[in-house]
Enzyme design. Structure first.
Site, mmCIF file in Angstrom:
data_model
loop_
_atom_site.group_PDB
_atom_site.id
_atom_site.type_symbol
_atom_site.label_atom_id
_atom_site.label_comp_id
_atom_site.label_asym_id
_atom_site.label_seq_id
_atom_site.Cartn_x
_atom_site.Cartn_y
_atom_site.Cartn_z
ATOM 1 C CE LYS A 45 49.268 14.748 25.823
ATOM 2 N NZ LYS A 45 47.823 14.426 25.807
ATOM 3 C CD GLU A 74 46.064 17.281 26.465
ATOM 4 O OE1 GLU A 74 46.364 16.620 27.475
ATOM 5 O OE2 GLU A 74 45.405 16.819 25.516
ATOM 6 N N GLY A 121 57.400 -32.231 54.960
ATOM 7 C CA GLY A 121 56.164 -32.956 54.731
ATOM 8 C C GLY A 121 55.282 -32.393 53.647
ATOM 9 C CG HIS A 164 50.762 -28.361 54.414
ATOM 10 N ND1 HIS A 164 51.236 -27.073 54.337
ATOM 11 C CD2 HIS A 164 51.399 -28.920 55.483
ATOM 12 C CE1 HIS A 164 52.099 -26.853 55.308
ATOM 13 N NE2 HIS A 164 52.215 -27.962 56.016
ATOM 14 C CB ALA A 209 62.522 -19.054 58.190
#
Length: 862
Positions: A260, A398, A726, A728, A795
């Site tokens: 590594k 390492e 509806g 918006h 909901a």
């Protein structure tokens, strides 16, 4: 077995694609009209996600020279207890496995198609016998689907389209449906991340020919392994990453081990004389590594992607990460070495499906012809991982990387590669610092953090040793440039003294002895800053225990799946909407899907929550204030409106959506202001609420009329469904007016509309006042008032959702709940695009007020 499958499986006519061709006009559709090349060493499978009249998943197995196909409405499940309906449809050409695109309107199957998963499949037993008996067992080797599966024909009278069941069989790849939904949490195409062995990348679009078992091999180049496929060199590539492991793998004979390296991950893209060098997160470092770039040009390597690590060795030949960082600071990179350990693409071939050991053989052959003291092959060791690790630690290295010898190359973190470290060491995010003491310069210690599963930055301790004097001064300059007044750490972290806070953007690598029980570091030592890693991706690395068999399917999705997978959802199977059968976990998954889209409408804006602990048919709780300590991703807003308590709440990130959904929240409503200045609105909202007896076309007409009037006032209006009955209309405004003027002006507009077109509009609320008419609700514009957020569910039965729209889409809508939680997949690709110009569209209300004759403060909305 495979020869039997490719030559003797049943077909309904001499032309197996007759039904396929009769349904399509190839002058109008981009779908392939040729058979495609079949045969070879493996059989391909593909799952295509198809947005037709309804979203479904087309599951296809290469079988007898065609793709046997089943339409799976809900898509595959990794839970053996979940049996998915799979309707057998007409055979498709093998060339169809690579098809992505949009089938035009008025054509058969009109809608978008993506390659959701693909790979190879192997039958269990005699597939011909299994197919005829209606019990076809097989294994899948794909990006998302792996392991054992079975297709079971449903008994009964033979129908035109024969129904089957697609079932996951028990093995190491099983995932409970209550915890994981592969279709929801990995929704995207796999084409950008490549293909696996035996899939349709080998298919050509030659004219159809008679089926035969003697098709040419996958590759004609004897120098390449049989799993390699012809492919163009991609412009980008994400590297395979390793997982930290606690112990060596038990089946050591199936692994190879490499050192590594203590450096930076680097990928070289070579295309003839053009050489570019990229970090692991795609940063182009070619200009920083000119000497290495020139060396690679001189080597004249074949085109390809060469994966490795750059290091700078010390006098003893040991990689020195600190020295590597300093060489970039001084632009002296002549001594940087490039150790290459993998080769995902080379010489016109995609090698990712090739087993690791064979990829390394090709890499060894190529590098062996182009010797360089700068570019070197990373060696592997035949000894056990334990002995290699012991030697590495004694040398001051390492650690060790262990890799499965048969593993394919995946652009993700995989347990096929594991890292064994000599000591504890990882990256941390810098969130602040302490003052220096005595004669020390710069700072005393860096305050460190890691991100938790919810994306919040958690304090992880500090590091005060390992700094040179120059590092102290240089880092202090960087810290000063990113100073902030508040702590970036989550919760109420207490830190001794008077810490200084910074934006959490710097990443440092630190070695340490251990973690304390409180989640803090012990004996930490600074190793260097990391500019090749994103701060947002830094998490605590907890070692895994590698096992002989793979224990989980590969992950190909982004951050949302990881947030969702780690969330503990209580009562996941509780039905929250009886009309659709939607469960709580399905709602949580919905918010995981739309989180990135929705957070753009939520962030920095106070919210109100609608909770439904008993589902949409039970009692609903509307909350503007809540204790957010147990709701990761949500936070309280200290500054409030003068008329409200100060503890308003905000959804800070996508995790907040999931935390709230786990808390039984269904609806999210937002105020018409941002948290920076709550006393001034930044938008107007006009809610078109139809009364009894109003047909949907009247609502559409009302939206156009309202838009026309707003346009005459010089106010742009953005449209979205309400998720209910509806629509918006949202008007962005500059924050130069107070709430009284905003609400009063909105009321003046509504009064004008009701007076001008009384047969359509009414300005008074109440069911009796709006029978046959549309009430334009201007009360949404008062201080503390809220409107349901874009992408929020509602909901109410059906769980409609509020979706941003382009005005040219209005005619096609079937209602304010045109899209629902169950059908959101059909809208995800469009996302927020219809509102792309919103941020730049804000207007002052002064000119429109004067045009309407509105006098500030004279027409109230009380």
């Amino acid at each position: 077995m495979l020869n039997t499958l490719s030559t003797t499986a049943p077909s309904q006519s001499s032309d197996p694609l007759k039904a396929y061709r009769e349904k399509r006009n190839f002058a109008a559709t981009p779908e392939p009209d040729c058979l495609g090349e079949t045969g070879g060493r493996t059989l391909s499978f593909v799952v295509q996600k198809h947005w037709a009249s309804s979203l479904h998943y087309d599951f296809r197995l290469e079988f007898d020279g065609t793709l046997k196909s089943w339409a799976v409405p809900k898509g595959p499940s990794l839970d053996p207890t979940v049996k998915r309906m799979a309707v057998e449809v007409e055979d498709h050409p093998v060339a169809y496995a690579g098809f992505e695109g949009t089938i035009p309107a008025r054509q058969y199957g009109a809608g978008k198609v993506i390659v959701w998963d693909k790979g190879r499949w192997t039958p269990t037993g005699d597939p011909l016998v299994g197919y005829r008996a209606g019990n076809l067992k097989f294994q899948l080797h794909g990006h998302k689907l792996q392991g054992k599966w079975v297709l079971v024909r449903i008994k009964g009278k033979r129908e035109k389209q024969q129904p089957w069941l697609l079932i996951k069989e028990k093995d190491a790849f099983v995932r409970s449906a209550a915890e994981f939904s592969v279709v929801d949490e990995q929704p995207d195409s796999v084409l950008p991340i490549g293909m696996l062995a035996g899939d349709a990348a080998r298919i050509t679009t030659r004219p159809p020919t008679a089926r035969s078992g003697s098709a040419p091999s996958v590759t004609a180049d004897a120098r390449m392994p049989p799993e390699a496929v012809r492919a163009a060199l991609p412009a980008t590539l994400s590297p395979q990453l390793a997982r930290l492991a606690a112990v060596s793998p038990p089946d050591a004979q199936n692994w190879v081990h490499e050192i590594k390296f203590d450096g930076y991950r680097m990928l070289a893209r070579i295309d003839d004389a053009k050489v570019k060098l990229f970090t692991r997160n795609g940063q182009d470092w070619s200009a920083k590594l000119r000497p290495l770039q020139r060396s690679l040009v001189r080597m004249k390597l074949p085109p390809g992607w060469y994966d490795g690590e750059i290091v700078l060795p010390d006098a003893a030949g040991i990689p020195d990460f600190g020295a590597l960082q300093r060489c970039f600071d001084s632009a002296a990179t002549e001594e940087v070495l490039f150790y290459v350990f993998d080769l995902p693409y080379a010489d016109g071939y995609d090698l990712r499906a090739v087993p690791l050991i064979a990829r390394r053989a090709v890499l060894q052959r190529l590098l062996g012809k182009s010797a360089s003291h700068v570019v070197r092959m990373s060696e592997v060791f035949d000894a056990s991982a334990g002995s290699v690790l012991s030697s590495a630690c004694k040398m001051g290295l390492e650690g060790v990387i262990a890799k499965r010898i048969d593993s394919v190359y995946r652009s993700s973190r995989s347990s096929d590669w594991i890292k064994l470290k000599c000591g504890r060491r990882q990256e941390f995010v810098v969130g602040g610092y302490t003052d220096p003491q005595g004669g020390r310069s710069g700072f005393g210690a860096l305050l460190l953090g890691v991100h938790d599963a919810q994306g919040a930055l958690q304090h992880a301790g500090k590091v005060g040793s390992g700094f040179s004097r120059s590092a102290l001064l240089d880092i202090r300059q960087r810290l000063d440039r990113s100073a902030r007044k508040t702590s970036p750490f989550s919760g109420t972290t207490k830190i001794e003294g008077r810490p200084h806070w910074v934006e959490p953007v710097l990443v440092t690598e630190v070695s340490f002895r251990e973690w304390t029980h409180g989640g803090l570091l012990r004996h930490a030592v600074f190793r260097g800053l990391r500019s090749d890693k994103e701060a947002s991706l830094i998490v605590r690395e907890d070692p895994i225990r590698p096992v002989a068999a793979r224990i989980a399917a590969p992950r190909t999705a982004g951050p949302v799946p990881s947030l969702l997978e780690r969330l503990r959802v209580t009562h996941p199977d509780r039905v929250i909407d009886a009309s659709t059968g939607t469960t709580k976990i399905e709602l949580v998954r919905y918010y995981a899907l739309v989180g990135t889209l929705m957070i753009k409408h939520l962030k920095n804006r106070p919210v109100s929550l609608v909770r439904a602990p008993e589902g949409v048919d039970g009692h609903l709780f509307f909350q503007k204030h809540a204790d957010t300590d147990k709701l990761p991703g949500m936070r309280q807003i200290n500054a409030g409106l003068s008329i409200t308590p100060p503890a308003l709440i905000e959804v800070a990130n996508a995790q907040g959506l999931l935390s709230a959904a786990q808390w039984n929240v269904i609806e999210f409503h937002t105020m018409n202001t941002g948290t920076a200045s709550l006393e001034h609105p930044d938008r107007l909202v006009f809610d078109l609420d139809p009364g009894a007896g109003v047909a949907w076309p009247q609502v559409q007409e009302a939206a156009l009329l309202t838009r026309s009037f707003l346009d005459s006032l010089g106010l742009p209006a953005f449209l979205k469904t309400s998720g209910g009955k509806g629509l918006h209309l949202v008007v962005p405004i500059r924050k130069s007016h107070d709430w009284e003027d905003a609400k009063g002006f909105a009321r003046a507009i509504v009064l004008h509309m009701a007076k001008t077109i009384p047969q359509r509009f009414v300005a008074r609320s109440g069911p009796k006042n709006r029978v046959g008419k549309i009430y334009i609700d201007y009360l949404r514009n008062g201080p503390g008032a809220t409107t349901v957020c874009a992408w929020s569910a509602r909901a109410r039965p059906g769980l409609g959702i509020s979706v941003p729209l382009a005005w040219n889409e209005l005619d096609a809508l079937r209602g304010g709940d045109h899209w629902r939680v169950s059908t959101v997949q059909q809208r995800l690709d469009t996302g927020n695009a219809p509102w792309d110009g919103y941020a730049r569209a804000a207007r002052s209300l002064g000119p429109p007020m004067r045009a309407l004759g509105y006098v500030s403060g004279k027409v109230g909305g009380k």
